[in-house]
Motif scaffolding. Structure first.
Motif, PDB file in Angstrom:
ATOM      1  N   THR A 299      -1.282   3.500  -2.565  1.00 52.75           N
ATOM      2  CA  THR A 299      -2.690   3.724  -2.232  1.00 52.75           C
ATOM      3  C   THR A 299      -2.845   4.831  -1.202  1.00 52.75           C
ATOM      4  O   THR A 299      -3.691   5.728  -1.346  1.00 52.75           O
ATOM      5  CB  THR A 299      -3.327   2.422  -1.702  1.00 52.75           C
ATOM      6  OG1 THR A 299      -3.148   1.385  -2.666  1.00 52.75           O
ATOM      7  CG2 THR A 299      -4.813   2.612  -1.441  1.00 52.75           C
ATOM      8  N   LEU A 300      -2.049   4.774  -0.134  1.00 53.36           N
ATOM      9  CA  LEU A 300      -2.119   5.818   0.892  1.00 53.36           C
ATOM     10  C   LEU A 300      -1.762   7.181   0.308  1.00 53.36           C
ATOM     11  O   LEU A 300      -2.382   8.202   0.640  1.00 53.36           O
ATOM     12  CB  LEU A 300      -1.182   5.474   2.059  1.00 53.36           C
ATOM     13  CG  LEU A 300      -1.542   4.243   2.893  1.00 53.36           C
ATOM     14  CD1 LEU A 300      -0.486   3.993   3.959  1.00 53.36           C
ATOM     15  CD2 LEU A 300      -2.916   4.398   3.532  1.00 53.36           C
ATOM     16  N   ASP A 301      -0.758   7.207  -0.564  1.00 53.28           N
ATOM     17  CA  ASP A 301      -0.359   8.455  -1.202  1.00 53.28           C
ATOM     18  C   ASP A 301      -1.477   8.976  -2.102  1.00 53.28           C
ATOM     19  O   ASP A 301      -1.753  10.182  -2.146  1.00 53.28           O
ATOM     20  CB  ASP A 301       0.914   8.216  -2.019  1.00 53.28           C
ATOM     21  CG  ASP A 301       1.470   9.496  -2.608  1.00 53.28           C
ATOM     22  OD1 ASP A 301       1.818  10.404  -1.830  1.00 53.28           O
ATOM     23  OD2 ASP A 301       1.556   9.598  -3.847  1.00 53.28           O
ATOM     24  N   HIS A 302      -2.153   8.061  -2.804  1.00 57.18           N
ATOM     25  CA  HIS A 302      -3.271   8.431  -3.672  1.00 57.18           C
ATOM     26  C   HIS A 302      -4.414   9.036  -2.863  1.00 57.18           C
ATOM     27  O   HIS A 302      -5.113   9.945  -3.336  1.00 57.18           O
ATOM     28  CB  HIS A 302      -3.755   7.193  -4.429  1.00 57.18           C
ATOM     29  CG  HIS A 302      -4.929   7.437  -5.327  1.00 57.18           C
ATOM     30  ND1 HIS A 302      -4.808   8.045  -6.562  1.00 57.18           N
ATOM     31  CD2 HIS A 302      -6.258   7.179  -5.160  1.00 57.18           C
ATOM     32  CE1 HIS A 302      -6.009   8.133  -7.127  1.00 57.18           C
ATOM     33  NE2 HIS A 302      -6.895   7.624  -6.298  1.00 57.18           N
ATOM     34  N   LEU A 303      -4.587   8.552  -1.633  1.00 54.69           N
ATOM     35  CA  LEU A 303      -5.652   9.059  -0.776  1.00 54.69           C
ATOM     36  C   LEU A 303      -5.257  10.347  -0.053  1.00 54.69           C
ATOM     37  O   LEU A 303      -6.064  10.911   0.690  1.00 54.69           O
ATOM     38  CB  LEU A 303      -6.038   7.994   0.265  1.00 54.69           C
ATOM     39  CG  LEU A 303      -6.647   6.701  -0.274  1.00 54.69           C
ATOM     40  CD1 LEU A 303      -6.928   5.724   0.864  1.00 54.69           C
ATOM     41  CD2 LEU A 303      -7.918   6.993  -1.059  1.00 54.69           C
ATOM     42  N   GLY A 304      -4.008  10.781  -0.266  1.00 54.78           N
ATOM     43  CA  GLY A 304      -3.555  12.017   0.349  1.00 54.78           C
ATOM     44  C   GLY A 304      -3.209  11.875   1.819  1.00 54.78           C
ATOM     45  O   GLY A 304      -3.247  12.866   2.569  1.00 54.78           O
TER      46      GLY A 304
END
Length: 480
Positions: A299-304
């Protein structure tokens, strides 16, 4: 308070009688311990105890199986956990004891039940200490390549052994800050997630319901996928029992456990169910990263969010170290309480300066032995050990529910003023919880992986119960 329990369904009357000194022995053991835990310690122990690596990493497998319906799975299992926590809170507020549910089971069902629940839980905690040490070591060796994993585990063990051998307030302080960091991390995650869902987080667009409806819909793998997710969610909640063990060493045990139980329940629901809702709304459930590196990282990676992997590694490391600390504490207090009630070797129950140091040492050594087994016998003994503890927490919850069902009537009759915390919808709520636990057992039998765990745990429980009954019969014969 009556000291004669109801008869267990499979034992004769001479087996069901609780020794007259059982309550006295438990109280005597607790009086030898110090009362150095404050209300802030108990509140954070209650909250942080169930926020572990099972949530941060283990939930990925549940999402991969259940898809977006994992939110419902966590809501159902969370409701069951709230019922269990409420039942345990009712009994612990009425009769605070470091043996917690083991003491309650002994008073309600008989010494054999206290023996079985207590020692099964002790084995679970000791093995968990080893598993958490291995997990934490893997993270550290990723940062420091070439460092032996066993050396990292030994260092962690030494630190928490020292913490638990000293005054209980040291354990309380460690857990307070560990839990505070975990709560802060998950709160920040929820805030960022909600902002992203609303489309107000810079660099993100509101996803709407696309991830909830797409890729197979809300229930992409059908009922079987949902069942696997449900089973994964149930066992992610383990750890709530520690606060009722710790309450016996607090400044005001009755008020402390009552407040901790009440304030923790809604927060647990928010953190677990809320986190799952944020994750499956923002990230496609079948994103490979969800299962491989964890849903929070995905999720954090998806949010950049830059450095998402390292952020989550730090959070997971804190969760694992917190669990190690809490499990060494819980195992030592459970062992001490069992010995005080005549349910174990006397040397294990020695208390020095208010701390059961022998129990702390033995529990830590047992945990480190489990680590060594993971290296020595990774293909047979270690997997067998893991299966053996797989469903212990569910066995403990059943003892809690049966004990509360029996003790509630006794309390209403003999000491209603002690009902500071009351189980919801009694007795219907307790019976519904028991039915749900029976249903989980049946679901575990359907799945090959969980079936092995259930059978191994069942074997451990039966062995302990037989030993407990034999010990109880011998004690009754000597007394007569």
């Amino acid at each position: 308070m009556s000291r004669t329990s109801a008869s267990p369904p499979t034992a004769g009357s001479e087996v069901s009688a609780v020794p007259a000194g059982s309550d006295v022995s438990a109280a005597k053991a607790d009086s030898a311990l110090t009362h150095g835990l404050k209300q802030r310690h108990l509140s954070m122990i209650a909250l942080g105890g169930v926020i572990g690596a099972g949530l941060f990493v283990g939930s990925g497998a549940g999402i991969a199986s259940a898809g977006p319906s994992i939110v419902i799975a966590y809501a159902i299992s969370g409701l069951l956990v709230m019922f269990v926590m409420r039942m345990l809170g009712e009994m612990s507020a009425a009769n605070p004891a470091s043996g917690s549910f083991s003491v309650h089971a002994e008073r309600a069902i008989g010494p054999w039940a206290g023996f079985t629940a207590g020692w099964a839980f002790w084995v679970l905690l000791c093995v968990a200490v080893g598993l958490e040490g291995i997990g934490a070591a893997k993270i550290v060796t990723g940062w420091l390549p070439g460092t032996p994993e066993w050396a990292c585990v030994a260092l962690f063990m030494a630190v928490f052994l020292g913490t638990n051998l000293a005054a209980v307030k040291n354990f309380g302080e460690f857990e307070f800050w560990f839990a505070s960091l975990k709560v802060a991390a998950i709160t920040l995650f929820l805030v960022l997630g909600v902002l992203a869902i609303l489309g107000v987080l810079p660099g993100t667009d509101a996803p709407g319901g696309a991830n909830l409806r797409g890729d197979g819909g809300f229930l992409p793998n059908g009922s079987n996928g949902f069942i696997i997710g449900l089973l994964a969610s149930v066992f992610a909640y383990g750890g709530l029992e520690t606060v009722t063990i710790a309450a016996a060493e607090s400044e005001n045990p009755v008020r402390g456990v009552a407040k901790a139980v009440r304030t923790a329940m809604w927060r647990i629901a928010l953190f677990y169910v809320g986190s799952m809702a944020v994750i499956v709304t923002l990230v496609p459930w079948d994103d490979p990263k969800v299962a491989t590196v964890g849903p929070f990282y995905a999720t954090l990676d998806h949010l950049g969010i830059s450095g998402a992997a390292e952020i989550m590694n730090v959070v997971i490391l804190i969760a694992l170290l917190s669990a190690m600390n809490a499990n060494i504490y819980g195992a030592s207090r459970m062992a001490c309480s069992l010995v005080a009630r005549g349910q174990g070797p006397k040397r294990l129950g020695r208390v020095s300066s208010g701390v059961p140091r022998t129990a702390v040492l033995v529990s830590s050594v047992f945990g480190f032995l489990c680590v060594l087994l993971s290296y020595w016998r990774p293909d047979d003994v270690f997997p067998w050990l893991l299966n053996m503890i797989g469903a212990v927490i569910l066995v403990v919850w059943i003892f809690i529910a049966v004990s509360q069902l029996l003790l509630r009537r006794r309390l209403e009759r003999e000491a209603p003023e002690k009902l500071v915390v009351r189980m919801w919808l009694f007795p219907v709520g307790t019976l519904v919880a028991l039915a749900a636990m029976a249903g989980i057992f049946l679901l575990m039998l359907r799945e090959p992986d969980t079936r092995d765990q259930l059978l191994a745990t069942g074997a451990l429980t039966v062995v302990l119960a037989v030993i407990g009954v034999v010990r109880q019969r011998r004690a009754a014969a000597v007394k007569n």
